[in-house]
Scaffold this motif. Sequence first.
Motif, PDB file in Angstrom:
ATOM      1  N   MET A  31      37.219   3.136 -31.477  1.00  0.00           N
ATOM      2  CA  MET A  31      36.070   3.181 -30.556  1.00  0.00           C
ATOM      3  C   MET A  31      34.793   2.705 -31.244  1.00  0.00           C
ATOM      4  O   MET A  31      33.962   2.034 -30.634  1.00  0.00           O
ATOM      5  CB  MET A  31      35.892   4.606 -30.016  1.00  0.00           C
ATOM      6  N   TYR A  32      34.648   3.041 -32.526  1.00  0.00           N
ATOM      7  CA  TYR A  32      33.470   2.608 -33.275  1.00  0.00           C
ATOM      8  C   TYR A  32      33.458   1.091 -33.434  1.00  0.00           C
ATOM      9  O   TYR A  32      32.426   0.441 -33.252  1.00  0.00           O
ATOM     10  CB  TYR A  32      33.459   3.290 -34.639  1.00  0.00           C
ATOM     11  N   THR A  74      25.814   8.684 -37.349  1.00  0.00           N
ATOM     12  CA  THR A  74      26.783   9.793 -37.377  1.00  0.00           C
ATOM     13  C   THR A  74      28.221   9.364 -37.648  1.00  0.00           C
ATOM     14  O   THR A  74      28.915   9.989 -38.444  1.00  0.00           O
ATOM     15  CB  THR A  74      26.749  10.548 -36.038  1.00  0.00           C
ATOM     16  N   VAL A  75      28.677   8.326 -36.971  1.00  0.00           N
ATOM     17  CA  VAL A  75      30.107   7.984 -37.020  1.00  0.00           C
ATOM     18  C   VAL A  75      30.588   7.577 -38.420  1.00  0.00           C
ATOM     19  O   VAL A  75      31.677   8.000 -38.828  1.00  0.00           O
ATOM     20  CB  VAL A  75      30.443   6.891 -35.978  1.00  0.00           C
ATOM     21  N   PRO A  76      29.840   6.769 -39.207  1.00  0.00           N
ATOM     22  CA  PRO A  76      30.331   6.448 -40.550  1.00  0.00           C
ATOM     23  C   PRO A  76      30.612   7.689 -41.403  1.00  0.00           C
ATOM     24  O   PRO A  76      31.635   7.760 -42.087  1.00  0.00           O
ATOM     25  CB  PRO A  76      29.192   5.596 -41.141  1.00  0.00           C
ATOM     26  N   ALA A 251      26.798  15.035 -23.399  1.00  0.00           N
ATOM     27  CA  ALA A 251      25.600  15.586 -24.036  1.00  0.00           C
ATOM     28  C   ALA A 251      25.297  16.977 -23.492  1.00  0.00           C
ATOM     29  O   ALA A 251      24.925  17.883 -24.252  1.00  0.00           O
ATOM     30  CB  ALA A 251      24.415  14.663 -23.806  1.00  0.00           C
ATOM     31  N   LEU A 252      25.469  17.164 -22.176  1.00  0.00           N
ATOM     32  CA  LEU A 252      25.240  18.470 -21.560  1.00  0.00           C
ATOM     33  C   LEU A 252      26.232  19.494 -22.103  1.00  0.00           C
ATOM     34  O   LEU A 252      25.874  20.630 -22.416  1.00  0.00           O
ATOM     35  CB  LEU A 252      25.377  18.365 -20.037  1.00  0.00           C
ATOM     36  N   PHE A 253      27.483  19.086 -22.261  1.00  0.00           N
ATOM     37  CA  PHE A 253      28.485  19.992 -22.797  1.00  0.00           C
ATOM     38  C   PHE A 253      28.141  20.387 -24.226  1.00  0.00           C
ATOM     39  O   PHE A 253      28.280  21.543 -24.620  1.00  0.00           O
ATOM     40  CB  PHE A 253      29.876  19.349 -22.766  1.00  0.00           C
ATOM     41  N   TYR A 276      29.899  12.303 -26.914  1.00  0.00           N
ATOM     42  CA  TYR A 276      28.729  11.483 -26.584  1.00  0.00           C
ATOM     43  C   TYR A 276      28.245  10.649 -27.762  1.00  0.00           C
ATOM     44  O   TYR A 276      27.390   9.779 -27.593  1.00  0.00           O
ATOM     45  CB  TYR A 276      27.611  12.361 -26.026  1.00  0.00           C
ATOM     46  N   LEU A 277      28.804  10.883 -28.952  1.00  0.00           N
ATOM     47  CA  LEU A 277      28.468  10.038 -30.097  1.00  0.00           C
ATOM     48  C   LEU A 277      29.277   8.752 -30.122  1.00  0.00           C
ATOM     49  O   LEU A 277      28.859   7.764 -30.726  1.00  0.00           O
ATOM     50  CB  LEU A 277      28.705  10.803 -31.408  1.00  0.00           C
TER      51      LEU A 277
END
Length: 308
Positions: A31-32, A74-76, A251-253, A276-277
């Motif tokens: 996904m990234y 964040t993802v890396p 994001a709400l979750f 959400y990231l």
Amino acid sequence: MNLSLLSPFFLAGVPGLEDVHGWIALPVSFMYFVSLLSNFCVLFVIKTEPSLHQPMYLFLSMLLLADLVQSNSTVPKMLLIFWFNNREISYEGCLVQMFFVHSFAIMSSSVLLAMAFDRYVAVCHPLRYVTILTTPLIMKIGVLVVMRGTVLVFPYPFLVKRLPFCQSHIIEETYCEHMAVAKLSCADVRINVLYGLIAVLSVGVDCLFIAVSYTLIVRAVLRLPSREARYKVGNTCVSHVTVILVSYIPALFSFLSQRFGIQMVLSTQIIVANLYLVFPPMLNPIIYGISTKEIHNNVIKFISMLIR
């Protein structure tokens, strides 16, 4: 002296699923990669194609840039945890990551509101669209988006920095989320909770105005004389509504799970809260690439040129 300043934090990743971190890393890596490729591709097409230098696509560019910064902050590190068990993050690095994650999340929400305003003007005041959404106005909106995200989140690192961390430095997350870090403190964190709520309420205001915009849009669409016209106008808003849902629901979750402790297995809670990231940065350019003919055609043309 606050000894926590000398001590790094440790990101737990997904507690309880340490044995399968490598398998979790596979879809996250995919996904990234897709998000990087699709975002850069759409951004390049918008930049180089003069016909796409319109308010709608300029706002889309702002959204994609905000998604890219948030994802890359964040993802890396998340993948380093999953692939190499590299959990340590410096105290200062954690505060910096916290600022980027939350500030660009608010910027994304602000851009979604601007895009809703763009659709409202396009549908409800089509004859005044060009005179209302001028280039100077779009530039001012862009500056306000950046200022709003920066000013609202700027206190976060300082609110955390004042806290002593006497015991655990293990953050049960894949990144330095504000409340996940603050909860590790052995001091009173009510100020962190209250200010976090104020920042989140600003996103709630965005949602309210977006809802008002689309209520007015729906009313305007229903007044159109022909079914074909209603379909054509409504179709221009579908991609934006889909992006709103993709962005706000995870994001709400995440917000609810951190503040109110939704009853769920911790590993599942962390996985869902972190969607959400990775989901919006991957899906947003794809949604617009598929549903918007102008972007779709230019992306195909761009890919064909690369293959040759």
